[in-house]
Design an enzyme around this catalytic site. Structure first.
Site, PDB file in Angstrom:
ATOM      1  N   GLY A 135     -49.883 -52.478 -72.036  1.00  0.00           N
ATOM      2  CA  GLY A 135     -49.687 -51.006 -72.503  1.00  0.00           C
ATOM      3  C   GLY A 135     -49.037 -49.931 -71.611  1.00  0.00           C
ATOM      4  O   GLY A 135     -48.017 -49.075 -71.978  1.00  0.00           O
TER       5      GLY A 135
ATOM      6  N   ASP B  58     -55.887 -46.995 -74.133  1.00  0.00           N
ATOM      7  CA  ASP B  58     -55.270 -46.294 -74.998  1.00  0.00           C
ATOM      8  C   ASP B  58     -56.099 -44.978 -75.190  1.00  0.00           C
ATOM      9  O   ASP B  58     -57.341 -45.167 -75.333  1.00  0.00           O
ATOM     10  CB  ASP B  58     -54.720 -46.809 -76.587  1.00  0.00           C
ATOM     11  CG  ASP B  58     -53.954 -45.979 -77.232  1.00  0.00           C
ATOM     12  OD1 ASP B  58     -52.883 -46.154 -77.279  1.00  0.00           O
ATOM     13  OD2 ASP B  58     -54.330 -44.929 -77.858  1.00  0.00           O
TER      14      ASP B  58
ATOM     15  N   TYR C 211     -50.253 -40.794 -72.169  1.00  0.00           N
ATOM     16  CA  TYR C 211     -51.361 -39.972 -72.378  1.00  0.00           C
ATOM     17  C   TYR C 211     -51.542 -39.760 -73.698  1.00  0.00           C
ATOM     18  O   TYR C 211     -51.376 -38.329 -74.236  1.00  0.00           O
ATOM     19  CB  TYR C 211     -51.472 -38.907 -71.351  1.00  0.00           C
ATOM     20  CG  TYR C 211     -51.448 -38.906 -70.095  1.00  0.00           C
ATOM     21  CD1 TYR C 211     -51.910 -40.020 -69.473  1.00  0.00           C
ATOM     22  CD2 TYR C 211     -51.002 -37.868 -69.259  1.00  0.00           C
ATOM     23  CE1 TYR C 211     -51.909 -40.296 -68.127  1.00  0.00           C
ATOM     24  CE2 TYR C 211     -50.802 -38.243 -67.870  1.00  0.00           C
ATOM     25  CZ  TYR C 211     -51.283 -39.267 -67.412  1.00  0.00           C
ATOM     26  OH  TYR C 211     -51.417 -39.506 -65.810  1.00  0.00           O
TER      27      TYR C 211
HETATM   28  P1  FDA Z   1     -54.133 -50.781 -74.557  1.00  0.00           P
HETATM   29  O1  FDA Z   1     -54.409 -52.220 -74.484  1.00  0.00           O
HETATM   30  O2  FDA Z   1     -55.200 -50.080 -75.004  1.00  0.00           O
HETATM   31  O3  FDA Z   1     -52.724 -50.568 -75.054  1.00  0.00           O
HETATM   32  C1  FDA Z   1     -52.012 -49.093 -75.260  1.00  0.00           C
HETATM   33  C2  FDA Z   1     -50.942 -49.317 -76.236  1.00  0.00           C
HETATM   34  O4  FDA Z   1     -50.120 -50.391 -75.848  1.00  0.00           O
HETATM   35  C3  FDA Z   1     -51.653 -49.558 -77.753  1.00  0.00           C
HETATM   36  O5  FDA Z   1     -50.606 -49.081 -78.656  1.00  0.00           O
HETATM   37  C4  FDA Z   1     -51.308 -51.138 -77.727  1.00  0.00           C
HETATM   38  O6  FDA Z   1     -51.363 -51.599 -78.905  1.00  0.00           O
HETATM   39  C5  FDA Z   1     -50.067 -51.175 -77.001  1.00  0.00           C
HETATM   40  N1  FDA Z   1     -50.044 -52.571 -76.202  1.00  0.00           N
HETATM   41  C6  FDA Z   1     -50.825 -52.994 -75.185  1.00  0.00           C
HETATM   42  N2  FDA Z   1     -50.331 -54.262 -75.196  1.00  0.00           N
HETATM   43  C7  FDA Z   1     -49.187 -54.670 -75.558  1.00  0.00           C
HETATM   44  C8  FDA Z   1     -48.592 -55.659 -75.613  1.00  0.00           C
HETATM   45  N3  FDA Z   1     -48.819 -56.708 -74.948  1.00  0.00           N
HETATM   46  N4  FDA Z   1     -47.287 -55.843 -76.383  1.00  0.00           N
HETATM   47  C9  FDA Z   1     -47.078 -54.537 -77.161  1.00  0.00           C
HETATM   48  N5  FDA Z   1     -47.987 -53.519 -77.301  1.00  0.00           N
HETATM   49  C10 FDA Z   1     -49.155 -53.567 -76.299  1.00  0.00           C
HETATM   50  N6  FDA Z   1     -51.091 -43.835 -66.949  1.00  0.00           N
HETATM   51  C11 FDA Z   1     -50.369 -43.520 -65.908  1.00  0.00           C
HETATM   52  O7  FDA Z   1     -49.080 -43.578 -66.040  1.00  0.00           O
HETATM   53  N7  FDA Z   1     -50.839 -43.543 -64.481  1.00  0.00           N
HETATM   54  C12 FDA Z   1     -52.216 -43.618 -64.214  1.00  0.00           C
HETATM   55  O8  FDA Z   1     -52.547 -43.478 -63.232  1.00  0.00           O
HETATM   56  C13 FDA Z   1     -52.903 -43.836 -65.298  1.00  0.00           C
HETATM   57  N8  FDA Z   1     -54.353 -43.988 -65.167  1.00  0.00           N
HETATM   58  C14 FDA Z   1     -55.284 -43.957 -65.939  1.00  0.00           C
HETATM   59  C15 FDA Z   1     -56.484 -44.204 -66.043  1.00  0.00           C
HETATM   60  C16 FDA Z   1     -57.486 -44.209 -67.122  1.00  0.00           C
HETATM   61  C17 FDA Z   1     -59.223 -44.333 -66.824  1.00  0.00           C
HETATM   62  C18 FDA Z   1     -56.796 -44.460 -68.415  1.00  0.00           C
HETATM   63  C19 FDA Z   1     -57.950 -44.449 -69.689  1.00  0.00           C
HETATM   64  C20 FDA Z   1     -55.491 -44.331 -68.605  1.00  0.00           C
HETATM   65  C21 FDA Z   1     -54.672 -44.319 -67.607  1.00  0.00           C
HETATM   66  N9  FDA Z   1     -53.357 -44.081 -67.817  1.00  0.00           N
HETATM   67  C22 FDA Z   1     -52.440 -44.149 -66.656  1.00  0.00           C
HETATM   68  C23 FDA Z   1     -52.836 -44.253 -69.148  1.00  0.00           C
HETATM   69  C24 FDA Z   1     -52.528 -45.794 -69.332  1.00  0.00           C
HETATM   70  O9  FDA Z   1     -51.138 -45.806 -68.795  1.00  0.00           O
HETATM   71  C25 FDA Z   1     -52.207 -45.757 -70.874  1.00  0.00           C
HETATM   72  O10 FDA Z   1     -53.331 -45.776 -71.694  1.00  0.00           O
HETATM   73  C26 FDA Z   1     -51.658 -47.027 -71.237  1.00  0.00           C
HETATM   74  O11 FDA Z   1     -51.043 -47.315 -72.472  1.00  0.00           O
HETATM   75  C27 FDA Z   1     -52.823 -48.324 -71.139  1.00  0.00           C
HETATM   76  O12 FDA Z   1     -52.394 -49.651 -71.573  1.00  0.00           O
HETATM   77  P2  FDA Z   1     -53.581 -50.565 -71.619  1.00  0.00           P
HETATM   78  O13 FDA Z   1     -52.879 -52.094 -71.979  1.00  0.00           O
HETATM   79  O14 FDA Z   1     -54.766 -50.575 -70.754  1.00  0.00           O
HETATM   80  O15 FDA Z   1     -53.918 -50.143 -73.028  1.00  0.00           O
END
Ligand code: FDA
Length: 503
Positions: A154, A86, A445
């Site tokens: 996420g 995030d 984003y």
């Molecule tokens: P994280 O765990 O931080 O969760 C993000 C959000 O979703 C939070 O609000 C969290 O509480 C919620 N959440 C997570 N798991 C959940 C679950 N099981 N149930 C309910 N809610 C949940 N995007 C894109 O479209 N294309 C790309 O190529 C990229 N590349 C990229 C690279 C890098 C280095 C970063 C830091 C980010 C991206 N992103 C991206 C953005 C990415 O899609 C976005 O940050 C997502 O929310 C990340 O999901 P995570 O589970 O990793 O994050």
């Protein structure tokens, strides 16, 4: 509070005491900092004081159910973390006391080639998914993001796009079922949650509705040979080619994806602007070259610029590895370019003139740390899907998404403030050239500058519409309506969660 929480967990899960040391960590536990920081993908927040009261690292869904019920009982919020990417740290930070549920151990992936689907638990990463698909088949793939360490949980709940978006659309467009745990700790599938909630969690912020345990996705077909290229251009030529790219990128053959990454070189000395034209083509180079000669001859693409490879090698290539690296590299859960950053996004509907581009080029040159503009073309499949099919609304009429990003290594307040100011200046400058009423932004984003909910659980729909309409346009009201019915106590809330309609 933590004692009451533990007691509640013990009461709900009878034999829990055996596992409690492996599953629940308070701030005096030796493992607490390690677990917390392991997946913080933006070191900008490392010194934040808004840390969880307790971390729950479940190994089984019953522990997630219990954590939800016990957080409710002791009156604290929860945050759920899958991959920790995030942009504003909302999965592991909160200004009021909270429990963080870290899904890192909930990450199994089951591929079914007979019906071309897969069940993926939320804590799995994109890299793990791509790896598993490639082990099962050489002609299947999945249209999602580029960075291998991004969490499935996420990513899909905010949309999710990468190199296959022009051919197949978003990751969220390919979800066919899901398991969601609601505020009463019930595990619901598509049928039992109902079509409205199933619509809402695919791109509309699942964290406003519950905890996603797993997504069932439809795999897509990819050819056994794909072609990639990355053409580097500099200065005046870079600007001219980017200007031209705006007219063709969304209209190209849907097998062809060309993104542009424009950047400074992140130094204090005399800088140059470089623009990389990075491309994936779903086929061999003998087919690609004639298409490029006809549609984008100005780039001067030659056969020697093109590399043929398998789809999984292209995944490694776009994730920042070498295409000859072993696919096992995709299983690494740490971002390879980890540094503090701030990002914002926009959508462009009309090509920007060369004179106006000159202004943003000058701003890139002024920044003395790494600053990037990442332009992802839309069109193709994205234009065929209606704005209300899922909550993600940025479809027909959008030429490309633009992401502004600034990164820094020295994690001080002064450095951070300087870079945030630079970002504000760029965003202000771009106002006349991007989408308006609302000025659209991509939910994944995440950008809290757009606005955020109040901490007293009292944000009205119209207050939240300031940021909500930017991410979801006309779908925001429907999201709020579904939220009001499904989670009337607003248990699942955060700084940018969907508000209730009746406040
Ligand atoms: P994280 O765990 O931080 O969760 C993000 C959000 O979703 C939070 O609000 C969290 O509480 C919620 N959440 C997570 N798991 C959940 C679950 N099981 N149930 C309910 N809610 C949940 N995007 C894109 O479209 N294309 C790309 O190529 C990229 N590349 C990229 C690279 C890098 C280095 C970063 C830091 C980010 C991206 N992103 C991206 C953005 C990415 O899609 C976005 O940050 C997502 O929310 C990340 O999901 P995570 O589970 O990793 O994050």
């Amino acid at each position: 509070l933590d004692k009451s929480f533990m007691q509640c967990m013990l009461t709900i899960i009878g034999d829990y005491s055996k596992n409690i040391e492996k599953t629940v960590f308070n701030s005096s536990s030796l493992l607490y900092p390690k677990v917390l920081e392991s997946l913080e993908q933006n070191p900008r927040w490392l010194n934040s004081s808004n840390k969880p009261l307790l971390i729950v690292k479940p190994f089984h869904e019953s522990e997630i159910q219990a954590a939800i019920l016990c957080s409710k009982e002791i009156g604290v919020q929860i945050r759920v973390r899958s991959g920790g990417h995030d942009y504003e740290g909302l999965s592991y930070l909160c200004k009021t006391p909270f429990i963080m549920i870290d899904l890192i151990e909930i990450r199994s992936i089951k591929i079914n080639l007979v019906d071309e689907t897969a069940w993926i638990q939320a804590g799995a990463t994109l890299g793990e998914l791509y790896y598993k698909i490639s082990k099962a088949s050489k002609v299947h793939g999945f249209p999602a993001g580029l960075c291998a360490s991004v969490g499935i949980g996420g990513h899909i709940s905010g949309g999710g796009f990468g190199t296959l978006l022009r051919k197949y659309g978003l990751a969220a467009d390919h979800v066919v079922d899901a398991y969601l745990i609601d505020a009463n700790g019930r595990i619901l599938d598509r049928k039992s949650m109902g079509e409205d909630v199933f619509w809402a969690i695919r791109g509309g912020s699942a964290s406003s509705f519950g905890v996603v345990l797993a997504w069932k996705i439809r795999l897509v077909k990819v050819p056994s040979i794909v072609t990639v290229f990355s053409v580097r251009t500099v200065e005046e030529r870079a600007k001219k080619l980017f200007h031209r790219w705006q007219y063709i990128a969304d209209k190209l053959h849907e097998d062809l994806f060309i993104r542009v990454v424009a950047q400074n070189d992140g130094s204090n000395s005399k800088q140059i602007i470089q623009a990389f034209f990075n491309s994936l083509f779903l086929g061999g180079k003998d087919k690609l070259i004639p298409i490029m000669n006809e549609s984008f001859p100005e780039l001067g693409l030659q056969a020697k610029d093109c590399i043929e490879m398998s789809w999984i090698q292209s995944v490694l290539y776009f994730a920042g590895y070498n295409n000859w690296d072993p696919p096992e590299f995709l299983l690494n859960r740490t971002t390879i370019y980890k540094s503090s950053f701030k990002a914002k996004s926009d959508y462009v509907k009309e090509p920007i003139s060369e004179t106006s581009l000159e202004g943003v080029w000058t701003m890139l040159l002024k920044e003395d740390t790494l600053a990037l503009l990442i332009m992802d073309p839309y069109g193709g499949k994205m234009s065929e899907i209606s704005e209300s099919e899922i909550p993600f609304p940025h479809r027909e009429g959008y030429l490309y998404n633009i992401q502004y990003m600034v990164k820094w290594e020295v994690n001080t307040i002064d450095e951070s403030n300087k870079n945030l100011k630079w970002m504000e200046m760029v965003y202000r400058y771009m106002t006349p050239y991007v989408s308006k009423s609302p000025r659209a932004a991509y939910f994944n984003y995440r950008d809290l500058d757009l606005g955020s909910n109040k901490h007293d659980n009292n944000t009205s729909y119209s207050e939240a519409s300031v940021w909500g309409s930017k991410y979801f346009k006309g779908n925001f009201r429907r999201l709020a309506k579904i939220k009001t019915k499904f989670d009337p106590q607003n248990f699942f809330r955060n700084e940018q969660s969907i508000p209730l309609l009746n406040i």
